[in-house]
Design a protein around this motif. Structure first.
Motif, PDB file in Angstrom:
ATOM      1  N   GLY A   1       0.795  -1.207  -0.124  1.00  0.00           N
ATOM      2  CA  GLY A   1      -0.197   0.013  -0.098  1.00  0.00           C
ATOM      3  C   GLY A   1       0.980   1.385   0.023  1.00  0.00           C
ATOM      4  O   GLY A   1       2.004   1.317  -0.293  1.00  0.00           O
ATOM      5  N   PRO A   2       0.420   2.449   0.380  1.00  0.00           N
ATOM      6  CA  PRO A   2       0.940   3.652   0.524  1.00  0.00           C
ATOM      7  C   PRO A   2       2.274   3.642   1.117  1.00  0.00           C
ATOM      8  O   PRO A   2       3.207   4.358   1.217  1.00  0.00           O
ATOM      9  CB  PRO A   2       0.146   4.675   0.938  1.00  0.00           C
ATOM     10  N   HIS A   3       2.230   2.853   2.306  1.00  0.00           N
ATOM     11  CA  HIS A   3       3.441   2.716   3.046  1.00  0.00           C
ATOM     12  C   HIS A   3       4.690   2.075   2.436  1.00  0.00           C
ATOM     13  O   HIS A   3       5.949   2.570   2.663  1.00  0.00           O
ATOM     14  CB  HIS A   3       3.185   1.649   4.325  1.00  0.00           C
ATOM     15  N   GLY A   4       4.464   1.423   1.344  1.00  0.00           N
ATOM     16  CA  GLY A   4       5.472   0.927   0.446  1.00  0.00           C
ATOM     17  C   GLY A   4       6.189   1.955  -0.263  1.00  0.00           C
ATOM     18  O   GLY A   4       7.279   2.093  -0.339  1.00  0.00           O
ATOM     19  N   LEU A   5       5.265   2.862  -0.766  1.00  0.00           N
ATOM     20  CA  LEU A   5       5.707   4.026  -1.631  1.00  0.00           C
ATOM     21  C   LEU A   5       6.680   4.925  -0.495  1.00  0.00           C
ATOM     22  O   LEU A   5       7.819   5.405  -0.824  1.00  0.00           O
ATOM     23  CB  LEU A   5       4.718   4.907  -2.118  1.00  0.00           C
ATOM     24  N   SER A   6       6.023   4.864   0.639  1.00  0.00           N
ATOM     25  CA  SER A   6       6.855   5.942   1.631  1.00  0.00           C
ATOM     26  C   SER A   6       8.161   5.144   2.150  1.00  0.00           C
ATOM     27  O   SER A   6       9.156   5.842   2.080  1.00  0.00           O
ATOM     28  CB  SER A   6       6.039   5.979   3.132  1.00  0.00           C
ATOM     29  N   GLU A   7       8.138   4.003   2.025  1.00  0.00           N
ATOM     30  CA  GLU A   7       9.603   3.280   2.279  1.00  0.00           C
ATOM     31  C   GLU A   7      10.669   3.454   1.258  1.00  0.00           C
ATOM     32  O   GLU A   7      11.860   3.828   1.423  1.00  0.00           O
ATOM     33  CB  GLU A   7       9.386   1.838   2.424  1.00  0.00           C
ATOM     34  N   MET A   8       9.974   3.522   0.176  1.00  0.00           N
ATOM     35  CA  MET A   8      11.046   3.878  -1.159  1.00  0.00           C
ATOM     36  C   MET A   8      11.495   5.343  -1.048  1.00  0.00           C
ATOM     37  O   MET A   8      12.515   5.628  -1.253  1.00  0.00           O
ATOM     38  CB  MET A   8      10.474   3.366  -2.423  1.00  0.00           C
ATOM     39  N   LEU A   9      10.588   5.980  -0.962  1.00  0.00           N
ATOM     40  CA  LEU A   9      10.553   7.598  -0.985  1.00  0.00           C
ATOM     41  C   LEU A   9      11.771   8.056   0.195  1.00  0.00           C
ATOM     42  O   LEU A   9      12.672   8.615  -0.274  1.00  0.00           O
ATOM     43  CB  LEU A   9       9.366   8.252  -0.582  1.00  0.00           C
ATOM     44  N   TYR A  10      11.539   7.372   1.462  1.00  0.00           N
ATOM     45  CA  TYR A  10      12.185   7.461   2.299  1.00  0.00           C
ATOM     46  C   TYR A  10      13.886   7.254   2.132  1.00  0.00           C
ATOM     47  O   TYR A  10      14.766   7.806   2.166  1.00  0.00           O
ATOM     48  CB  TYR A  10      11.822   6.897   3.658  1.00  0.00           C
TER      49      TYR A  10
ATOM     50  N   ALA B   1       4.472  13.907  -4.223  1.00  0.00           N
ATOM     51  CA  ALA B   1       4.857  12.396  -3.623  1.00  0.00           C
ATOM     52  C   ALA B   1       4.685  12.083  -2.412  1.00  0.00           C
ATOM     53  O   ALA B   1       4.072  11.113  -2.214  1.00  0.00           O
ATOM     54  CB  ALA B   1       6.448  12.482  -3.854  1.00  0.00           C
ATOM     55  N   LEU B   2       4.530  13.218  -1.335  1.00  0.00           N
ATOM     56  CA  LEU B   2       4.300  12.854  -0.097  1.00  0.00           C
ATOM     57  C   LEU B   2       2.818  12.602  -0.034  1.00  0.00           C
ATOM     58  O   LEU B   2       2.400  11.765   0.781  1.00  0.00           O
ATOM     59  CB  LEU B   2       4.672  14.067   0.818  1.00  0.00           C
ATOM     60  N   ALA B   3       1.879  13.238  -0.629  1.00  0.00           N
ATOM     61  CA  ALA B   3       0.469  13.092  -0.650  1.00  0.00           C
ATOM     62  C   ALA B   3       0.035  11.699  -1.063  1.00  0.00           C
ATOM     63  O   ALA B   3      -0.938  11.139  -0.508  1.00  0.00           O
ATOM     64  CB  ALA B   3      -0.201  14.097  -1.526  1.00  0.00           C
ATOM     65  N   LEU B   4       0.927  11.048  -1.938  1.00  0.00           N
ATOM     66  CA  LEU B   4       0.527   9.710  -2.349  1.00  0.00           C
ATOM     67  C   LEU B   4       1.255   8.802  -1.071  1.00  0.00           C
ATOM     68  O   LEU B   4       0.778   7.536  -1.137  1.00  0.00           O
ATOM     69  CB  LEU B   4       1.452   9.384  -3.491  1.00  0.00           C
ATOM     70  N   GLY B   5       2.290   9.280  -0.362  1.00  0.00           N
ATOM     71  CA  GLY B   5       2.769   8.184   0.540  1.00  0.00           C
ATOM     72  C   GLY B   5       2.087   8.473   1.861  1.00  0.00           C
ATOM     73  O   GLY B   5       1.030   7.830   2.039  1.00  0.00           O
TER      74      GLY B   5
END
Lengths: 491, 182
Positions: A376-385, A473-477
């Protein structure tokens, strides 16, 4: 190169009582880059991969050197601002050696001994085998930890001796050791603003920059603390006491407040040590460290790096103010020309390009998705981070992401190199250009670089640039995840 | 040449000086605050948590280090707030915690009892968590709750300088103290 060789050959070198084997080529590349650039991303496991010799020589040398380099660069930029009609910016090697011997080493010595008194280990014994009370065996880590940790914190390096970093009871035994570690992360970055004031003979300017940093810092801490103590409504419904806040990935001795405080500090500065697992923070709690890194770690910041990052924003703020009143922008009596603004913008755009570019690439490729620990969105946060942290030379992580794969090791390594050196080149060009300029006497029309108006303008510039670059990008994460958490949606 | 000297000082002299001072001034801490019995067996470290499953012991927090309290593989579980996996794990742990301690379905469970720590080696549990486990431990040992409560208080680490951090009950020290009264 030297570091890479040590990591690959550690099984042949002395001081390896656990007989740990060599690191894989991509991991050694990633680690060597990461320590050279003051990032200290931990794809290696600390206690399970690094010999004492690797820790002491390969990693510690860079902990000192990369910190001293950061201060040296900031010194060059500040001299560029302070000097006028000058050809030079000072001798980099002299700065490097002085900073190491007169600043870093003495503080580290005292600090390391204090840490030992709190319960941190410092020895050269092989790991201890213990028989637990219920009869199982437990292997207890040993080694020269205190001397490593002292410089890791003071130099805002953040590469942990052990995998769990400062959450580990040896690496951060008491709340007091935790407090002193936090203090040491900020001490040099904060002190440099005072030095900026002294060098430019405008102490009020130094304090104004400090105030802007302090406001951003407090806003971050309060948001993160609020989000973490509110906890996770999904878990409250299952029967977890709501008053306890979100304790997943946190230590009892630190609790919610000291974990949120540490997370904010470590990402305000480019330290990257963690005393709790950022991956398990609530969406908004995790948003704060992520956004801090994306702003460029300018809130006190990494030693030196924070100050030169902040000065880029100062120049932009002065430039915008100049445009608004229709005068040639001046900074401390120096006219800001097209070249200076171009260089300042370049250093910001490089950051943005590397973070968003690599994260987007990872998000659409198989190797990127294979490393995820959360859907889910947490996965995107992981990559973004991950790419924010690598480019920003922070080194903390949403650590669920399995970054120890050839693809991640390589791309993160490149992101770190871009984030460090492509930042440094435009900034040195800027310093050189500023040093050559003549100083015009201040007049009534000069925009003062101290006081309330300046602080607000500076804050506005920082938030505007940060928000425009990264909000989509943050809005999607984290932001979308926050609303999904409130609705109780699981992935 | 200067670089070489710098390397020797930072990587050789500095850790050795710290080593020397640490071993002289704080030998216990510098070697891992180990708990050693009279016959020389190492039972663990005061600072590191251990796993306890028997009813007569206080139980620590769930651990994500290796297969649980593996002190050579520290780390957290790293599951996010909207993770299905974390949700099911917490649901299971809550059920187990309530059954084990004879609590009703309405009792709120302390967060630290059902979540994994960051290091996987957290030596502490919260005061509330200890209080809820206390009747079970006292019953399994045939001792009075007052006696056990006294030991809990003795093995609670208070916040540093009374304001930094949170109080926590040191599980290993408490369980060793319980064993020694028999």
């Amino acid at each position: 190169m030297f570091t890479y060789a040590i990591l690959r050959l550690q099984y042949l070198l002395p001081l390896n009582p656990q007989h740990l084997g060599p690191l894989s080529p991509d991991l050694a590349f990633n680690t060597a880059v990461s320590f050279t650039t003051n990032t200290n991303w931990q794809n290696y496991g600390g206690e399970s991969t690094m010999s004492y010799f690797s820790q002491m020589v390969a990693l510690a040398l860079h902990n000192f050197a990369s910190a001293a380099v950061g201060i040296g660069l900031a010194a060059a930029l500040v001299r560029g601002i302070a000097r006028h009609s000058a050809k030079t910016l000072g001798n980099f090697w002299v700065d490097l050696v002085r900073v190491t011997y007169y600043l870093l080493l003495p503080i580290c010595l005292v600090f390391a001994v204090f840490l030992v008194s709190q319960g941190m280990i410092q020895n050269f014994k092989p790991y201890t085998q213990a028989t637990t009370v219920e009869g199982a065996t437990q292997t207890i880590v040993q080694g020269p930890m205190a001397s490593q940790v002292a410089i890791k914190m003071l130099g805002t390096n953040g590469g942990g001796y052990v995998n769990a970093n400062a959450a580990h009871p040896f690496e951060n035994p008491t709340p007091l050791s935790n407090f002193i570690q936090m203090l040491s992360i900020f001490s040099i970055g904060s002190g440099l603003t005072y030095w900026l004031g002294r060098m430019t003979k405008n102490q009020a300017h130094g304090w104004s920059v400090w105030t802007a940093m302090m406001i951003l810092f407090l806003a971050g801490v309060l948001t993160c603390w609020w989000a973490e103590s509110a906890g996770n409504p999904i878990h409250h419904q299952l029967g977890v006491a709501a008053a306890d806040g979100n304790m997943e990935g946190k230590e009892v001795r630190f609790g919610v407040f000291n974990s949120a405080l540490f997370a904010t500090i470590t990402t305000d500065a480019s330290c990257g040590a963690v005393n709790s697992m950022h991956d398990s923070f609530t969406p908004l709690g995790g948003f704060v460290p992520l956004f801090n890194i994306q702003l460029g770690e300018i809130i006190f910041g990494g030693v030196g790096a924070g100050l030169y990052g902040m000065l880029v924003f100062v120049i932009l703020a002065v430039f915008i103010a100049g445009l608004m009143v229709g005068r040639t922008p001046e900074y401390l009596g120096k006219k800001i020309g097209a070249f200076d603004v171009k260089m300042a913008m370049l250093s910001l755009l490089v950051l943005c390009l590397s973070i968003l570019g690599f994260a987007a690439w990872a998000a659409v490729s198989e190797w990127g998705k294979a490393g995820l620990n959360n859907a889910g969105p947490h996965g995107l946060s992981e990559m973004l981070y991950a790419f924010s942290s690598a480019t920003g030379n922070n080194g903390s992580a949403f650590a669920g992401l399995s970054g120890n794969t050839p693809w991640y090791n390589t791309t993160l390594g490149i992101a770190m190199l871009i984030g460090r050196f492509w930042m440094i080149i435009p900034i040195m060009a800027l310093a050189g250009s500023l040093a050559q300029k003549k100083v015009a006497p201040a007049s009534v029309g000069t925009f003062p670089v101290h006081g309330g108006t300046f602080v607000i303008l500076l804050l506005g510039t920082i938030l505007l640039v940060g928000a425009l670059n990264f909000l989509p990008a943050l809005a999607l994460g984290p932001i979308v995840e926050h609303f999904q958490m409130l609705q109780g949606k699981l992935f | 040449m200067a670089t070489l000297i710098l390397a020797v000082v930072c990587c050789g002299v500095y850790p050795l000086v710290v080593y020397g001072v640490a071993q002289l001034a704080f030998p216990r801490q510098a070697n891992g605050s180990l708990i050693v019995t009279k016959d020389g067996t190492v039972r663990g470290s005061e600072l590191l948590g251990q796993d306890f499953t028997e009813a007569k012991y206080f139980h620590p927090r769930p651990s994500a280090a290796g297969n649980g309290y593996d002190a050579a593989n520290s780390g957290g579980r790293n599951l996010g707030p909207t993770s299905q996996k974390l949700d099911s794990l917490i649901k299971e742990r809550i059920a187990a915690y309530r059954t084990e301690n004879g609590l009703s379905d309405q009792t709120e469970v302390p967060a630290d009892a059902v979540t994994a720590s960051g290091s996987g080696l957290d030596p502490h549990i919260s005061l509330r968590n200890a209080e809820l486990q206390l009747p079970r431990v006292a019953k399994a040992r045939n001792t009075s709750e007052t006696k056990v409560r006294e030991l809990v208080a003795q093995n609670t680490d208070q916040p540093s300088l009374s304001i930094l951090g949170e109080p926590g009950v040191s599980v290993l020290k408490l369980n060793l103290a319980l064993d020694s009264i028999e």
